[in-house]
Design a protein around this motif. Structure first.
Motif, PDB file in Angstrom:
ATOM      1  N   PHE A 113       0.823  -1.202   0.000  1.00 48.77           N
ATOM      2  CA  PHE A 113       0.000   0.000   0.000  1.00 48.77           C
ATOM      3  C   PHE A 113       0.865   1.263   0.000  1.00 48.77           C
ATOM      4  O   PHE A 113       0.487   2.275  -0.600  1.00 48.77           O
ATOM      5  CB  PHE A 113      -0.944  -0.010   1.202  1.00 48.77           C
ATOM      6  CG  PHE A 113      -2.189  -0.830   0.983  1.00 48.77           C
ATOM      7  CD1 PHE A 113      -3.346  -0.229   0.520  1.00 48.77           C
ATOM      8  CD2 PHE A 113      -2.191  -2.195   1.214  1.00 48.77           C
ATOM      9  CE1 PHE A 113      -4.499  -0.974   0.303  1.00 48.77           C
ATOM     10  CE2 PHE A 113      -3.333  -2.945   0.994  1.00 48.77           C
ATOM     11  CZ  PHE A 113      -4.496  -2.347   0.536  1.00 48.77           C
ATOM     12  N   LEU A 114       2.021   1.212   0.662  1.00 48.92           N
ATOM     13  CA  LEU A 114       2.935   2.345   0.628  1.00 48.92           C
ATOM     14  C   LEU A 114       3.464   2.569  -0.785  1.00 48.92           C
ATOM     15  O   LEU A 114       3.488   3.707  -1.286  1.00 48.92           O
ATOM     16  CB  LEU A 114       4.094   2.110   1.596  1.00 48.92           C
ATOM     17  CG  LEU A 114       5.226   3.128   1.562  1.00 48.92           C
ATOM     18  CD1 LEU A 114       4.724   4.501   1.972  1.00 48.92           C
ATOM     19  CD2 LEU A 114       6.373   2.695   2.458  1.00 48.92           C
ATOM     20  N   PHE A 115       3.886   1.490  -1.430  1.00 49.65           N
ATOM     21  CA  PHE A 115       4.394   1.586  -2.801  1.00 49.65           C
ATOM     22  C   PHE A 115       3.298   2.087  -3.737  1.00 49.65           C
ATOM     23  O   PHE A 115       3.541   2.928  -4.617  1.00 49.65           O
ATOM     24  CB  PHE A 115       4.905   0.213  -3.251  1.00 49.65           C
ATOM     25  CG  PHE A 115       5.425   0.184  -4.655  1.00 49.65           C
ATOM     26  CD1 PHE A 115       6.667   0.700  -4.958  1.00 49.65           C
ATOM     27  CD2 PHE A 115       4.659  -0.370  -5.673  1.00 49.65           C
ATOM     28  CE1 PHE A 115       7.143   0.676  -6.263  1.00 49.65           C
ATOM     29  CE2 PHE A 115       5.129  -0.398  -6.975  1.00 49.65           C
ATOM     30  CZ  PHE A 115       6.376   0.122  -7.273  1.00 49.65           C
ATOM     31  N   ILE A 145       9.334  11.583   2.674  1.00 46.57           N
ATOM     32  CA  ILE A 145       9.827  11.999   3.999  1.00 46.57           C
ATOM     33  C   ILE A 145       8.710  11.926   5.036  1.00 46.57           C
ATOM     34  O   ILE A 145       8.898  11.410   6.149  1.00 46.57           O
ATOM     35  CB  ILE A 145      10.411  13.421   3.928  1.00 46.57           C
ATOM     36  CG1 ILE A 145      11.699  13.425   3.107  1.00 46.57           C
ATOM     37  CG2 ILE A 145      10.694  13.961   5.332  1.00 46.57           C
ATOM     38  CD1 ILE A 145      12.260  14.809   2.874  1.00 46.57           C
ATOM     39  N   ILE A 146       7.514  12.410   4.674  1.00 53.43           N
ATOM     40  CA  ILE A 146       6.386  12.402   5.612  1.00 53.43           C
ATOM     41  C   ILE A 146       5.971  10.969   5.943  1.00 53.43           C
ATOM     42  O   ILE A 146       5.725  10.637   7.120  1.00 53.43           O
ATOM     43  CB  ILE A 146       5.209  13.201   5.029  1.00 53.43           C
ATOM     44  CG1 ILE A 146       5.568  14.684   4.936  1.00 53.43           C
ATOM     45  CG2 ILE A 146       3.949  13.022   5.878  1.00 53.43           C
ATOM     46  CD1 ILE A 146       4.547  15.517   4.206  1.00 53.43           C
ATOM     47  N   HIS A 153       9.063   3.184   7.448  1.00 54.34           N
ATOM     48  CA  HIS A 153       9.490   2.194   6.463  1.00 54.34           C
ATOM     49  C   HIS A 153      10.791   2.662   5.822  1.00 54.34           C
ATOM     50  O   HIS A 153      10.883   3.792   5.319  1.00 54.34           O
ATOM     51  CB  HIS A 153       8.422   2.013   5.392  1.00 54.34           C
ATOM     52  CG  HIS A 153       7.279   1.157   5.830  1.00 54.34           C
ATOM     53  ND1 HIS A 153       7.117  -0.140   5.419  1.00 54.34           N
ATOM     54  CD2 HIS A 153       6.249   1.422   6.671  1.00 54.34           C
ATOM     55  CE1 HIS A 153       6.029  -0.646   5.963  1.00 54.34           C
ATOM     56  NE2 HIS A 153       5.486   0.279   6.733  1.00 54.34           N
ATOM     57  N   LEU A 154      11.782   1.796   5.780  1.00 57.10           N
ATOM     58  CA  LEU A 154      13.054   2.158   5.160  1.00 57.10           C
ATOM     59  C   LEU A 154      12.914   2.388   3.661  1.00 57.10           C
ATOM     60  O   LEU A 154      13.689   3.138   3.070  1.00 57.10           O
ATOM     61  CB  LEU A 154      14.090   1.065   5.412  1.00 57.10           C
ATOM     62  CG  LEU A 154      14.659   0.990   6.833  1.00 57.10           C
ATOM     63  CD1 LEU A 154      15.658  -0.148   6.939  1.00 57.10           C
ATOM     64  CD2 LEU A 154      15.301   2.304   7.236  1.00 57.10           C
ATOM     65  N   SER A 155      11.917   1.741   3.037  1.00 59.23           N
ATOM     66  CA  SER A 155      11.690   1.980   1.614  1.00 59.23           C
ATOM     67  C   SER A 155      11.316   3.438   1.367  1.00 59.23           C
ATOM     68  O   SER A 155      11.700   4.024   0.349  1.00 59.23           O
ATOM     69  CB  SER A 155      10.592   1.048   1.089  1.00 59.23           C
ATOM     70  OG  SER A 155       9.407   1.179   1.865  1.00 59.23           O
ATOM     71  N   SER A 156      10.573   4.049   2.304  1.00 60.24           N
ATOM     72  CA  SER A 156      10.237   5.468   2.181  1.00 60.24           C
ATOM     73  C   SER A 156      11.490   6.329   2.266  1.00 60.24           C
ATOM     74  O   SER A 156      11.644   7.310   1.516  1.00 60.24           O
ATOM     75  CB  SER A 156       9.255   5.888   3.279  1.00 60.24           C
ATOM     76  OG  SER A 156       8.017   5.266   3.110  1.00 60.24           O
ATOM     77  N   ILE A 159      13.347   5.997  -1.060  1.00 61.58           N
ATOM     78  CA  ILE A 159      12.668   6.747  -2.115  1.00 61.58           C
ATOM     79  C   ILE A 159      12.885   8.248  -1.914  1.00 61.58           C
ATOM     80  O   ILE A 159      13.068   9.002  -2.876  1.00 61.58           O
ATOM     81  CB  ILE A 159      11.170   6.399  -2.135  1.00 61.58           C
ATOM     82  CG1 ILE A 159      10.981   4.947  -2.583  1.00 61.58           C
ATOM     83  CG2 ILE A 159      10.400   7.336  -3.052  1.00 61.58           C
ATOM     84  CD1 ILE A 159       9.557   4.447  -2.490  1.00 61.58           C
ATOM     85  N   ALA A 160      12.879   8.697  -0.653  1.00 60.43           N
ATOM     86  CA  ALA A 160      13.120  10.118  -0.373  1.00 60.43           C
ATOM     87  C   ALA A 160      14.518  10.528  -0.827  1.00 60.43           C
ATOM     88  O   ALA A 160      14.700  11.612  -1.407  1.00 60.43           O
ATOM     89  CB  ALA A 160      12.943  10.391   1.120  1.00 60.43           C
ATOM     90  N   CYS A 161      15.512   9.677  -0.592  1.00 52.84           N
ATOM     91  CA  CYS A 161      16.882   9.988  -1.021  1.00 52.84           C
ATOM     92  C   CYS A 161      16.984  10.068  -2.536  1.00 52.84           C
ATOM     93  O   CYS A 161      17.579  11.006  -3.098  1.00 52.84           O
ATOM     94  CB  CYS A 161      17.850   8.935  -0.482  1.00 52.84           C
ATOM     95  SG  CYS A 161      18.060   8.938   1.304  1.00 52.84           S
ATOM     96  N   ILE A 162      16.387   9.083  -3.223  1.00 52.79           N
ATOM     97  CA  ILE A 162      16.451   9.066  -4.691  1.00 52.79           C
ATOM     98  C   ILE A 162      15.687  10.250  -5.278  1.00 52.79           C
ATOM     99  O   ILE A 162      16.147  10.913  -6.215  1.00 52.79           O
ATOM    100  CB  ILE A 162      15.888   7.735  -5.225  1.00 52.79           C
ATOM    101  CG1 ILE A 162      16.769   6.563  -4.739  1.00 52.79           C
ATOM    102  CG2 ILE A 162      15.808   7.744  -6.734  1.00 52.79           C
ATOM    103  CD1 ILE A 162      16.216   5.197  -5.086  1.00 52.79           C
ATOM    104  N   ALA A 163      14.501  10.532  -4.715  1.00 54.52           N
ATOM    105  CA  ALA A 163      13.699  11.645  -5.225  1.00 54.52           C
ATOM    106  C   ALA A 163      14.381  12.984  -4.969  1.00 54.52           C
ATOM    107  O   ALA A 163      14.321  13.900  -5.804  1.00 54.52           O
ATOM    108  CB  ALA A 163      12.312  11.624  -4.586  1.00 54.52           C
TER     109      ALA A 163
END
Length: 387
Positions: A113-115, A145-146, A153-156, A159-163
């Protein structure tokens, strides 16, 4: 801000530490099971295959919900696809919030659901702005980030770093050709600032909940800093972004700097990782040094591949042998002794397998067993011409 119950979150952290102590042999299995039974904790799953299975199930569930809604919403918003994408993104965040309320954390369903939420949100912003990459990257950075601050979640965090990296890159493209040509140095500066900010926050933070995300961002900045100055990456990206081919016999601008950078940074990572006993930095340095050798060989192959691999293998063998001989008896600092907090079963199983292959081990029948061994004429364990 955090969606989970703080007591359950603290108990889950304690259970992870207890499991590490059990694996290291400091507490017994019975003691760990006693701790596990007494502490209520979040519903999580550490088995990657099981978690992947639940993730695929969650993707199927999310797509089914969104597909059913789309059939209904398409009749109302035929000419407004962005509205449908926004509603689909809201389904993702509502489902994630519901699963967090039910204390699901890193179980697989919540990952799906996060993805789905971040993907749908990016699609919504892209369709609303006619594919404005900078705005999509900026919105995904803020959203990731939010969601990390709330759901951990580490995936967030990744994704924040890549974005965020994409946001800096697209901003450089928008400013003009000068910043586009200086993109490697801008990325180095961005990675350097991110590394020291995350490092300082790690040293000062008293909240364990965000420690892993900050650690991930810190290591991401190390990788980004190296790749931003790697000769192969810079040369190939200059062709893609600037559309300038490097003529034969010539080289890219600041080529000596990038040559030195490509080999100096991995060596600095390795030495600093050994000095500070930072295992992750050491791994990054070794992998970066390997990629540096490939980067130069990609353009300048001085020796045939088989000869280069043979010479490299000999150098690595002797370096490893003499290094192990020097540090194998050390108790402190850099040592070759087994780390009890790492799983050493793989090494033990390898030793057993090597011993078994070097010795002629022949299966024998257990006393009282009706099965007879040793009847084979070949390398089988008892096969013969008779049944």
């Amino acid at each position: 801000m955090i969606a989970y119950d703080k007591n359950l979150l603290d108990n889950s952290i304690l259970l992870d530490e207890a499991k590490d102590l059990k694996n290291a042999g400091f507490i017994s299995k019975e003691q760990f099971e006693n701790i596990h039974s007494q502490l209520s904790h979040l519903k999580t799953n550490k088995n990657l295959l099981v978690r992947l299975g639940f993730f695929l199930l969650g993707c199927l569930m999310y797509s089914s919900i969104c597909g059913t809604l789309s059939l209904t919403l398409f009749q109302l918003f035929q000419n407004h696809l962005s509205i449908i994408l926004l509603i689909i993104a809201l389904v993702g965040i509502i489902g994630l919030e519901f699963l967090s309320r039910e204390n699901y954390f890193g179980q697989g369903l919540d990952d799906a659901f996060l993805f789905g939420f971040l993907t749908s949100l990016g699609a919504f912003v892209g369709s609303s702005t006619n594919g404005e990459e900078l705005l999509v990257a900026l919105v995904l950075t803020l959203a990731a980030i939010i969601t990390y601050l709330r759901y951990l979640h580490l995936s967030s965090a990744l994704i924040a770093c890549i974005a965020a990296t994409a946001t800096i890159a697209y901003t450089s493209f928008e400013i003009g050709e000068i910043t586009k040509s200086l993109l490697p140095f801008i990325m180095m500066l961005f990675a350097n600032i991110g590394y020291w900010l995350s490092k300082g926050t790690l040293e000062k933070t008293k909240n364990n909940y965000y420690y892993k995300g900050l650690k991930l961002a810190n290591n991401y900045c190390l990788i980004l800093f190296y790749l931003a100055g790697n000769y192969l990456v810079v040369r190939e990206l200059s062709i893609i972004l600037l559309g300038t081919e490097t003529p034969k016999g010539q080289d890219i601008t600041f080529a000596p700097f990038f040559y030195i950078f490509t080999f100096f940074v991995p060596v600095a990572y390795i030495l600093n990782g050994l000095r500070t006993r930072n295992r992750i930095m050491l791994w990054i340095g070794v992998l970066a040094l390997t990629f540096s050798i490939y980067s130069i060989r990609y353009y300048y192959a001085l020796l045939p591949l088989e000869i280069a691999l043979t010479i490299g293998g000999i150098i690595v063998f002797f370096f490893s042998y003499f290094t192990i001989e020097r540090i194998k008896e050390k108790e402190l600092g850099i040592t070759f002794k087994i780390d009890r907090f790492l799983n050493s079963n793989t090494l033990a199983n390898a030793e057993i397998l090597i011993t078994a292959t070097q010795m002629s081990i022949k299966p024998t029948a257990v006393d009282g067993s009706k099965m007879k061994f040793g009847g084979g004429d070949f390398s089988g364990g008892g096969s013969s011409g008779n049944f």
